[in-house]
Motif scaffolding. Structure first.
Motif, short mmCIF file in Angstrom:
data_model
loop_
_atom_site.label_atom_id
_atom_site.label_comp_id
_atom_site.label_asym_id
_atom_site.label_seq_id
_atom_site.Cartn_x
_atom_site.Cartn_y
_atom_site.Cartn_z
N GLY A 39 0.79 -1.23 0.00
CA GLY A 39 0.00 0.00 0.00
C GLY A 39 0.82 1.28 0.00
N SER B 9 -5.29 11.11 -2.76
CA SER B 9 -4.69 9.82 -2.41
C SER B 9 -5.52 8.68 -2.98
N HIS B 10 -6.83 8.91 -3.11
CA HIS B 10 -7.71 7.90 -3.68
C HIS B 10 -8.79 8.59 -4.50
N GLN B 11 -9.01 8.10 -5.70
CA GLN B 11 -10.02 8.65 -6.60
C GLN B 11 -10.89 7.52 -7.12
N VAL B 12 -12.17 7.67 -6.93
CA VAL B 12 -13.12 6.70 -7.49
C VAL B 12 -13.89 7.41 -8.59
N SER B 87 -7.80 1.13 -13.59
CA SER B 87 -7.71 1.03 -12.13
C SER B 87 -6.31 0.58 -11.74
N MET B 89 -2.61 1.99 -9.05
CA MET B 89 -1.91 3.06 -8.33
C MET B 89 -1.10 3.83 -9.36
N THR B 106 -1.48 7.79 -6.13
CA THR B 106 -2.93 7.97 -6.13
C THR B 106 -3.55 6.65 -6.55
N ARG B 107 -4.45 6.16 -5.70
CA ARG B 107 -5.15 4.93 -6.07
C ARG B 107 -6.37 5.31 -6.89
N THR B 109 -9.66 4.07 -8.82
CA THR B 109 -10.61 2.96 -8.95
C THR B 109 -11.67 3.37 -9.95
#
Lengths: 111, 111
Positions: A39, B9-12, B87, B89, B106-107, B109
């Motif tokens: 991660g 840090s995370h984008q859906v 999808s 990183m 940046t993850r 999804t």
């Protein structure tokens, strides 16, 4: 073509030594070693350049065999913090160019 | 070691939508890179950027991808019409010599 790493995975007890190998079918000019924990981002460990010296710090060192187009990463007296996936990345002799990464070696250190 | 920051840090996102990933280098390095890592796989090079121009790109970096440095500091990767297989990183990295230092990633999804 991507470099090939071996072994794919290894489990060690704390204090044991490990060797991770990285080989390429193409001429190597630079080899970059990274460690990635789950991660997280890859963390730069060291770089070896063609014609350069063996590198190392503390209990992690690496060698570069230009004739065999191989590099090896040596972890001695492993610590729990060494757990992670180790990637080698190969680069050009010009620097500042893309890295081509191997498939990684998952290292697990158990107490 | 330089500290690169990345947002979000995370984008859906939904398939077909556009996303913009941002990177803020914190150094005077001139070379910037984008890499991606599909879950459980190796790190793959996307594009390198020097002096406000693309210096190299991979076959993955097709017409749906673009990079910019809109204000001379932030560095962006845009994916115009996302697909499920995007999808992953996404890491930006910076370098000034041979070493490359990765941001936290940046993850992305895509649903």
């Amino acid at each position: 073509q991507q470099p090939v790493q071996s072994p794919q995975a290894v489990i060690l007890r704390e204090g044991e030594d490990a060797v991770i190998n990285c080989s390429s079918s193409k001429a190597l000019y630079s080899v970059h070693w990274y460690r990635q924990k789950h991660g997280e981002a890859p963390v730069f460990l060291m770089i070896l350049l063609k014609g350069g010296e063996q590198k190392g710090h503390e209990k992690i060192s690496a060698s570069f065999n230009e004739k065999k187009q191989q590099s090896s990463l040596y972890l001695t007296a492993s610590q729990l913090s060494y757990s992670g996936t180790y990637f080698c990345g190969t680069g050009s002799n010009f620097g500042n160019e893309k890295l081509t990464f191997g498939t990684g070696t998952r290292l697990t250190i158990i107490p | 070691e330089p500290e690169v920051t990345q947002t979000p840090s995370h984008q859906v996102t939904q398939m077909g939508q556009e996303v913009i990933l941002r990177c803020v280098p914190i150094s005077n390095h001139l070379y910037f890179y984008w890499y991606r890592q599909i879950l459980g796989q190796k790190v793959e090079f996307l594009v390198s950027f020097y002096n406000n121009e693309i210096s190299e790109k991979s076959e993955i970096f097709d017409d749906q991808f673009s990079v910019e440095r809109p204000d001379g500091s932030n560095f962006t990767l845009k994916i115009r019409s996302t697909k499920l297989e995007d999808s992953a990183m996404y890491f930006c990295a910076e370098g000034g010599g041979y070493e490359q230092y990765f941001g936290p990633g940046t993850r992305l999804t895509v649903t």
